[in-house]
Design a protein around this motif. Structure first.
Motif, PDB file in Angstrom:
ATOM      1  N   ASN A  94       0.702  -1.216  -0.148  1.00  0.00           N
ATOM      2  CA  ASN A  94      -0.499   0.003   0.192  1.00  0.00           C
ATOM      3  C   ASN A  94       1.283   1.402  -0.160  1.00  0.00           C
ATOM      4  O   ASN A  94       1.947   1.452   0.066  1.00  0.00           O
ATOM      5  N   PHE A  95      -0.510   2.279  -0.243  1.00  0.00           N
ATOM      6  CA  PHE A  95       0.638   3.887  -0.298  1.00  0.00           C
ATOM      7  C   PHE A  95       0.210   4.796   0.380  1.00  0.00           C
ATOM      8  O   PHE A  95      -1.013   4.749  -0.354  1.00  0.00           O
ATOM      9  N   VAL A  96       0.017   4.879   1.354  1.00  0.00           N
ATOM     10  CA  VAL A  96      -0.093   5.742   3.099  1.00  0.00           C
ATOM     11  C   VAL A  96       0.840   7.026   2.625  1.00  0.00           C
ATOM     12  O   VAL A  96       2.037   6.678   2.726  1.00  0.00           O
ATOM     13  N   THR A  97       0.401   8.281   2.579  1.00  0.00           N
ATOM     14  CA  THR A  97       0.281   9.844   2.544  1.00  0.00           C
ATOM     15  C   THR A  97       0.163  10.542   3.134  1.00  0.00           C
ATOM     16  O   THR A  97      -1.005  10.578   3.198  1.00  0.00           O
ATOM     17  N   SER A  98       0.239  11.436   4.445  1.00  0.00           N
ATOM     18  CA  SER A  98      -0.427  12.785   4.636  1.00  0.00           C
ATOM     19  C   SER A  98      -1.528  12.671   5.695  1.00  0.00           C
ATOM     20  O   SER A  98      -2.607  13.124   5.987  1.00  0.00           O
ATOM     21  N   SER A  99      -1.420  11.343   6.374  1.00  0.00           N
ATOM     22  CA  SER A  99      -1.633  11.259   7.236  1.00  0.00           C
ATOM     23  C   SER A  99      -1.528  12.081   8.562  1.00  0.00           C
ATOM     24  O   SER A  99      -0.472  11.869   9.507  1.00  0.00           O
ATOM     25  N   VAL A 100      -2.734  12.879   9.172  1.00  0.00           N
ATOM     26  CA  VAL A 100      -2.296  14.310  10.518  1.00  0.00           C
ATOM     27  C   VAL A 100      -2.082  13.030  11.272  1.00  0.00           C
ATOM     28  O   VAL A 100      -0.960  13.806  12.163  1.00  0.00           O
ATOM     29  N   GLU A 101      -1.995  11.558  12.147  1.00  0.00           N
ATOM     30  CA  GLU A 101      -1.693  11.352  13.326  1.00  0.00           C
ATOM     31  C   GLU A 101      -0.549  10.362  12.753  1.00  0.00           C
ATOM     32  O   GLU A 101       0.778  10.825  12.359  1.00  0.00           O
ATOM     33  N   ASP A 102      -1.353   8.617  12.392  1.00  0.00           N
ATOM     34  CA  ASP A 102      -0.326   7.597  12.177  1.00  0.00           C
ATOM     35  C   ASP A 102      -0.450   7.304  10.451  1.00  0.00           C
ATOM     36  O   ASP A 102      -1.635   6.900  10.387  1.00  0.00           O
ATOM     37  N   GLY A 103       0.457   6.953   9.808  1.00  0.00           N
ATOM     38  CA  GLY A 103      -0.052   6.150   8.573  1.00  0.00           C
ATOM     39  C   GLY A 103      -0.259   5.244   9.061  1.00  0.00           C
ATOM     40  O   GLY A 103      -1.313   4.581   8.216  1.00  0.00           O
ATOM     41  N   ILE A 104       0.209   4.081   9.707  1.00  0.00           N
ATOM     42  CA  ILE A 104      -0.449   3.040   9.945  1.00  0.00           C
ATOM     43  C   ILE A 104      -0.519   2.574  11.559  1.00  0.00           C
ATOM     44  O   ILE A 104       0.479   2.692  11.413  1.00  0.00           O
ATOM     45  N   LYS A 105      -1.764   2.345  11.825  1.00  0.00           N
ATOM     46  CA  LYS A 105      -0.895   1.955  13.534  1.00  0.00           C
ATOM     47  C   LYS A 105      -2.044   0.389  13.812  1.00  0.00           C
ATOM     48  O   LYS A 105      -3.548   0.450  13.312  1.00  0.00           O
ATOM     49  N   LEU A 106      -1.216   0.116  14.424  1.00  0.00           N
ATOM     50  CA  LEU A 106      -2.068  -1.332  15.358  1.00  0.00           C
ATOM     51  C   LEU A 106      -1.897  -1.319  16.745  1.00  0.00           C
ATOM     52  O   LEU A 106      -1.231  -1.023  17.157  1.00  0.00           O
ATOM     53  N   GLU A 107      -2.803  -1.161  16.855  1.00  0.00           N
ATOM     54  CA  GLU A 107      -3.751  -1.352  18.487  1.00  0.00           C
ATOM     55  C   GLU A 107      -4.276  -2.701  19.028  1.00  0.00           C
ATOM     56  O   GLU A 107      -5.240  -2.461  18.328  1.00  0.00           O
ATOM     57  N   ASP A 108      -3.564  -2.895  20.219  1.00  0.00           N
ATOM     58  CA  ASP A 108      -3.987  -4.187  20.759  1.00  0.00           C
ATOM     59  C   ASP A 108      -4.490  -5.922  19.489  1.00  0.00           C
ATOM     60  O   ASP A 108      -5.334  -6.558  19.768  1.00  0.00           O
ATOM     61  N   SER A 109      -3.539  -5.802  18.160  1.00  0.00           N
ATOM     62  CA  SER A 109      -3.256  -6.636  17.263  1.00  0.00           C
ATOM     63  C   SER A 109      -2.136  -7.513  17.533  1.00  0.00           C
ATOM     64  O   SER A 109      -1.263  -6.928  17.462  1.00  0.00           O
ATOM     65  N   PHE A 110      -2.134  -8.683  16.889  1.00  0.00           N
ATOM     66  CA  PHE A 110      -1.185  -9.227  16.644  1.00  0.00           C
ATOM     67  C   PHE A 110      -1.636 -10.652  15.660  1.00  0.00           C
ATOM     68  O   PHE A 110      -2.309 -11.202  14.770  1.00  0.00           O
ATOM     69  N   ASN A 111       0.055 -10.340  15.088  1.00  0.00           N
ATOM     70  CA  ASN A 111      -0.262 -12.367  14.385  1.00  0.00           C
ATOM     71  C   ASN A 111      -0.870 -11.049  13.182  1.00  0.00           C
ATOM     72  O   ASN A 111      -0.921 -12.222  12.391  1.00  0.00           O
ATOM     73  N   SER A 112      -0.112  -9.527  13.514  1.00  0.00           N
ATOM     74  CA  SER A 112      -0.306  -9.294  11.901  1.00  0.00           C
ATOM     75  C   SER A 112       0.690  -9.255  10.802  1.00  0.00           C
ATOM     76  O   SER A 112       1.926  -9.273  11.460  1.00  0.00           O
ATOM     77  N   THR A 113       1.048  -8.903   9.659  1.00  0.00           N
ATOM     78  CA  THR A 113       2.033  -8.796   9.088  1.00  0.00           C
ATOM     79  C   THR A 113       1.680  -7.505   7.497  1.00  0.00           C
ATOM     80  O   THR A 113       0.495  -6.701   6.751  1.00  0.00           O
ATOM     81  N   ILE A 114       2.804  -6.325   8.168  1.00  0.00           N
ATOM     82  CA  ILE A 114       2.673  -5.295   6.989  1.00  0.00           C
ATOM     83  C   ILE A 114       4.406  -5.038   6.662  1.00  0.00           C
ATOM     84  O   ILE A 114       5.269  -5.607   7.197  1.00  0.00           O
ATOM     85  N   PHE A 115       3.689  -5.190   5.351  1.00  0.00           N
ATOM     86  CA  PHE A 115       4.831  -5.753   4.047  1.00  0.00           C
ATOM     87  C   PHE A 115       4.807  -4.522   3.620  1.00  0.00           C
ATOM     88  O   PHE A 115       3.744  -5.303   2.911  1.00  0.00           O
ATOM     89  N   ASN A 116       5.839  -5.127   3.317  1.00  0.00           N
ATOM     90  CA  ASN A 116       5.961  -3.719   1.182  1.00  0.00           C
ATOM     91  C   ASN A 116       5.252  -2.373   0.897  1.00  0.00           C
ATOM     92  O   ASN A 116       4.713  -2.440  -0.067  1.00  0.00           O
ATOM     93  N   ASN A 117       4.559  -1.940   2.425  1.00  0.00           N
ATOM     94  CA  ASN A 117       3.904  -0.713   2.146  1.00  0.00           C
ATOM     95  C   ASN A 117       4.941   0.820   1.982  1.00  0.00           C
ATOM     96  O   ASN A 117       6.729   0.436   2.961  1.00  0.00           O
ATOM     97  N   THR A 118       4.527   1.774   1.279  1.00  0.00           N
ATOM     98  CA  THR A 118       5.570   3.146   1.574  1.00  0.00           C
ATOM     99  C   THR A 118       4.004   3.744   2.286  1.00  0.00           C
ATOM    100  O   THR A 118       3.549   4.066   2.364  1.00  0.00           O
ATOM    101  N   VAL A 119       5.458   4.582   3.368  1.00  0.00           N
ATOM    102  CA  VAL A 119       4.561   5.314   4.290  1.00  0.00           C
ATOM    103  C   VAL A 119       5.251   6.228   4.256  1.00  0.00           C
ATOM    104  O   VAL A 119       6.358   6.487   5.117  1.00  0.00           O
ATOM    105  N   GLU A 120       4.823   7.795   4.279  1.00  0.00           N
ATOM    106  CA  GLU A 120       5.303   8.854   4.865  1.00  0.00           C
ATOM    107  C   GLU A 120       4.458  10.508   4.834  1.00  0.00           C
ATOM    108  O   GLU A 120       2.965  10.067   4.722  1.00  0.00           O
ATOM    109  N   SER A 121       5.803  11.500   5.061  1.00  0.00           N
ATOM    110  CA  SER A 121       4.462  12.313   5.776  1.00  0.00           C
ATOM    111  C   SER A 121       3.828  12.578   6.343  1.00  0.00           C
ATOM    112  O   SER A 121       2.792  13.364   6.200  1.00  0.00           O
ATOM    113  N   SER A 122       3.708  11.849   7.273  1.00  0.00           N
ATOM    114  CA  SER A 122       2.157  11.493   8.667  1.00  0.00           C
ATOM    115  C   SER A 122       3.044  11.704  10.009  1.00  0.00           C
ATOM    116  O   SER A 122       4.589  12.121   9.960  1.00  0.00           O
TER     117      SER A 122
END
Length: 394
Positions: A94-122
């Protein structure tokens, strides 16, 4: 498939329970989430565009064994992508840009994968909040306002994430360590120790964005660790020590950061020969919650006093952390040139003074239990117990 959900008074697309696939869809300018999936299993969000949401771009709440893939998220008012109470969700490509808070956030989450994303300007790039057993691998996370990577822990288990091969601001690596370790001779965008007690870190340069003051050195649950010849300049935090006792910092430099040094819930954090811009060489022992930042602007002095151009802001709070039991035993070194340039002929007259509420307090007894000047080794010292002010040797 091929749905358009724009300018709705709630979420653009909202699905609760069951299994749902959203493909080639657009959700733009919605009053709440762009796309919200709740209490589902085997959900998929694919090849879609989510932008200008007043809350989150994509929000997965209590969703398991699902995926967010090959989608574009821009200018969402909270997170670009948020997983809450999720297990087994893959966030990839995924491409994630210009989020006011977090680009990607995991909260109370488990066994998940964040792979090969571009996250910028958050504000924060990727934020793992009280989450464990996740994989954050091969992402590009850059130009975050504060930190490209943050891990919030309330338990040691929250450090247990595999975070590797991620590229941070300045196209330098983000290094995350979840074990006692030895690291030497590396140049990094960000260094994050999380439950890495008794580690030895030496000859490290940490440098985030060339355009923003972001990233830094973070020691979380890293008691007994030693940092030698570490340079962290022009970053968000030069060095932050969180819930770590008996940490030693020597022959290092933290300069021109948003805050140069910070300690939270940490005891006996000792620095020797630490260089801070606008202060120079310092030694200190910090306890509980302390921040120290060198500042360039001087403040008008009381009549009869001169300064040696060493001004610092020292507080007992940082963001949501504060303490009434903090103390800082500080030594600020001076040279003969410092005295000559200030026209000070008697080094023994120097005191560490405090500026607060528009007035200088030139009697350290009002804010420090022990204080004085050592004219042999050329330093002014005080054990500060009252903070929130500008301090300077005058």
């Amino acid at each position: 498939i091929n749905s358009t959900a724009n300018s709705n008074s709630g979420s653009g697309i909202y699905v609760k329970s069951g299994s749902c696939t959203i493909v080639n869809s657009v959700a733009n300018s919605n009053a709440y989430d762009g796309i919200c999936l709740e209490a589902g299993i085997n959900d998929s969000l694919l090849d879609s565009v989510v932008a200008n949401s007043n809350a989150r771009g994509a929000y997965f709440d209590n969703v398991n064994d699902s995926e967010v893939n090959n989608s574009y998220f821009a200018t969402n008012n909270q997170q670009g992508i948020k997983l809450k109470s999720c297990t087994g969700v893959n966030v990839t490509n995924n491409f994630v840009t210009s989020s006011v808070e977090d680009g990607i956030k995991l909260e109370d989450s488990f066994n998940s994968t964040i792979f090969n994303n571009t996250v910028e300007s958050s504000d924060m790039g990727i934020n793992l909040y009280e989450s464990s057993s996740n994989y954050v691998i091969n992402n590009t996370i850059q130009e975050s306002a504060q930190l490209d990577l943050w891990v919030e822990v309330s338990d040691v288990s929250h450090c247990n994430n595999t975070i590797e091969n991620n590229t941070g601001s300045g196209n330098r690596p983000i290094k995350y360590v979840y074990t006692s370790t030895n690291i030497t001779n590396e140049t990094l965008s960000e260094l994050f120790l999380c439950y890495a007690p008794n580690s030895n870190i030496s000859d490290i340069v940490v440098e985030g964005s060339s355009a923003l003051k972001n990233n830094g050195v973070i020691a979380m649950l890293a008691s007994g660790s030693c940092f030698t010849n570490v340079e962290s300049d022009n970053n968000y935090g030069g060095m932050g020590v969180f819930t770590s006792d008996n940490v030693a910092i020597s022959d290092s430099a933290v300069s021109d950061n948003t805050f140069d040094f910070g300690a939270v819930s940490s005891q006996n954090v000792e620095a020797m020969n630490l260089t801070i811009a606008h202060i120079g060489k310092t030694d200190f022992v910090a306890n509980d919650v302390i921040t120290i930042s060198g500042i360039s602007a001087s403040v008008g002095l009381p009549e009869g006093f001169a300064d040696i151009s060493k001004f610092m802001n020292i507080t007992n709070f940082i963001e949501s952390y504060s303490s009434n039991t903090s103390n800082l035993y500080l030594k600020v070194y001076y040279t003969s040139s410092d005295l000559n340039n200030a026209g000070i002929t008697n080094a023994g007259s120097l005191v560490l003074a405090k500026y607060s509420g528009g007035n200088w307090n030139t009697n350290p007894a009002g804010f420090a239990g022990v204080y004085g000047v050592n004219t042999t080794d050329q330093y002014v010292y005080a054990n500060i117990t009252d903070f929130g002010s500008i301090f300077a040797p005058i």
